[in-house]
Write a protein that holds these residues in place. Structure first.
Motif, short mmCIF file in Angstrom:
data_model
loop_
_atom_site.label_atom_id
_atom_site.label_comp_id
_atom_site.label_asym_id
_atom_site.label_seq_id
_atom_site.Cartn_x
_atom_site.Cartn_y
_atom_site.Cartn_z
N GLN A 37 0.84 -1.20 0.00
CA GLN A 37 0.00 0.00 0.00
C GLN A 37 0.87 1.25 0.00
OE1 GLN A 37 -2.66 0.44 3.38
NE2 GLN A 37 -4.13 1.59 2.15
N PRO A 43 -4.64 -0.97 -1.00
CA PRO A 43 -3.66 -2.07 -1.09
C PRO A 43 -3.63 -2.68 -2.48
CG PRO A 43 -4.97 -2.24 0.92
CD PRO A 43 -5.62 -1.19 0.07
N LEU A 91 1.47 -5.16 3.60
CA LEU A 91 0.41 -5.75 4.41
C LEU A 91 0.32 -7.25 4.15
CD1 LEU A 91 -2.29 -3.05 3.65
CD2 LEU A 91 -1.31 -3.45 5.90
N GLU A 101 -13.45 -14.16 3.99
CA GLU A 101 -12.92 -12.87 4.44
C GLU A 101 -11.47 -12.99 4.85
OE1 GLU A 101 -16.00 -13.13 7.70
OE2 GLU A 101 -14.38 -12.14 8.79
N ALA A 102 -10.70 -11.99 4.44
CA ALA A 102 -9.28 -11.94 4.76
C ALA A 102 -9.05 -10.94 5.88
CB ALA A 102 -8.49 -11.54 3.52
N PHE A 103 -8.23 -11.34 6.83
CA PHE A 103 -7.90 -10.49 7.97
C PHE A 103 -6.47 -9.98 7.80
CE2 PHE A 103 -11.58 -11.49 10.54
CZ PHE A 103 -11.99 -12.71 10.03
N PHE A 104 -6.33 -8.68 7.96
CA PHE A 104 -5.04 -8.04 7.72
C PHE A 104 -4.26 -7.82 9.01
CE2 PHE A 104 -4.75 -6.70 3.29
CZ PHE A 104 -6.03 -6.97 2.83
N GLY A 105 -2.95 -7.83 8.88
CA GLY A 105 -2.09 -7.38 9.94
C GLY A 105 -1.95 -5.87 9.90
N ILE B 34 -15.85 -6.96 -0.54
CA ILE B 34 -15.64 -6.71 0.89
C ILE B 34 -15.48 -5.22 1.10
CG2 ILE B 34 -14.22 -7.24 2.91
CD1 ILE B 34 -13.09 -9.62 1.50
N TYR B 36 -13.70 -2.65 3.74
CA TYR B 36 -12.72 -2.56 4.81
C TYR B 36 -12.68 -1.14 5.35
CZ TYR B 36 -10.59 -7.10 3.68
OH TYR B 36 -10.35 -8.43 3.49
N GLN B 38 -10.03 1.38 7.40
CA GLN B 38 -8.62 1.51 7.76
C GLN B 38 -8.38 2.80 8.52
OE1 GLN B 38 -5.69 1.51 4.55
NE2 GLN B 38 -4.22 0.47 5.87
N PRO B 44 -6.10 -2.72 7.15
CA PRO B 44 -7.54 -2.72 6.88
C PRO B 44 -8.28 -3.69 7.80
CG PRO B 44 -6.29 -2.85 4.83
CD PRO B 44 -5.32 -3.06 5.95
N PHE B 46 -11.78 -5.76 8.39
CA PHE B 46 -12.97 -6.27 7.72
C PHE B 46 -14.24 -5.70 8.36
CE2 PHE B 46 -15.43 -9.48 5.49
CZ PHE B 46 -16.51 -9.68 6.32
N ASP B 49 -19.00 -8.33 4.06
CA ASP B 49 -18.80 -8.80 2.70
C ASP B 49 -20.14 -9.19 2.08
OD1 ASP B 49 -17.59 -12.22 3.43
OD2 ASP B 49 -19.35 -11.11 4.11
N PHE B 89 -12.45 1.26 2.20
CA PHE B 89 -12.12 0.68 0.90
C PHE B 89 -13.14 -0.38 0.53
CE2 PHE B 89 -7.94 2.40 0.21
CZ PHE B 89 -7.39 2.59 1.47
#
Lengths: 113, 113
Positions: A37, A43, A91, A101-105, B34, B36, B38, B44, B46, B49, B89
């Motif tokens: 990003q 991102p 990221l 669903e994706a979980f971000f750090g 999805i 997000y 941030q 980001p 969640f 979705d 996003f």
């Protein structure tokens, strides 16, 4: 851990140096993603792992970028011969299965000087 | 290729009012979207979705609407609170590409008191 963990949180490196960025996904998540990003942007996809294998590396910008996930859990993004244009937040995200669903750090902020 | 964009870069809303953030996508193959949130310095988060076989999905204070005919989706936040201030996003993906998400540039939501 409870969430996706990325280390270091910040990394400053000199142009031309090699860097490694680490991602610890949520335990049990088989899918792992790396995104990049830039400031003021969304991102941008880099690479996706399903288990140990890179299922899609179409987002890697060039051959200076490489990522591994040898045991299907922790992943390392490696950047060779860093350039100032590589400066961004990197990221990592994980999900239980692809298509969920994706979980971000929190990301690693890389600054190349 | 896929492109996902947002109509407004910044949205200012008074506390307690409802917020609507819009997003357009171009890839007809996208079947998973999805939203997000941030916050500054964080990855980001969640929110909600929706899959292409649905046109509406509700969560806690949030609703996502999907209009496949015009390739548009929106995020509605009810009773906006100061803690909702962030960049939002939308991201789209296609099942066949294993959740490689394409993100828009984001909308900054500013909640005024």
């Amino acid at each position: 851990g409870a969430g996706v963990s990325q280390t270091p949180s910040n990394k400053v490196t000199e142009k031309g140096k090699y860097v490694e960025l680490r991602c610890d996904p949520i335990s049990g998540h088989t899918a792992l993603y790396w995104y990049r990003q830039s400031l003021g942007q969304g991102p941008e996809f880099l690479i996706y792992f399903q288990g140990t294998g890179a299922a899609d590396d179409s987002g890697l910008p060039n051959d200076r970028f490489f990522a591994v996930r040898p045991e299907g859990s922790v992943s390392t993004l490696k950047i060779q011969r860093t350039e100032r244009g590589d400066s961004a937040v990197y990221l990592c995200a994980s999900s239980p299965h692809p298509g969920t669903e994706a979980f971000f750090g929190q990301g690693t902020r890389l600054t190349v000087v | 290729g896929e492109s996902v964009g947002l109509h407004l870069p910044t949205l200012s809303v008074q506390e307690g009012d409802n917020s609507i953030i819009n997003c357009a996508y171009s890839n007809s193959a996208s079947d998973y979207f999805i939203w997000y949130k941030q916050e500054s310095g964080k990855g980001p988060q969640f929110i909600i979705d929706i899959r292409s076989n649905m046109d509406k999905r509700q969560g806690q204070r949030v609703t996502v609407l999907l209009n496949k005919t015009v390739k548009h989706l929106s995020l509605q936040i009810a009773a906006t609170q100061p803690g909702d201030s962030a960049v939002y996003f939308c991201a789209g993906g296609a099942t066949g590409t294993a959740s490689k998400l394409t993100f828009g540039t984001g909308t900054r939501l500013q909640v005024t008191l």
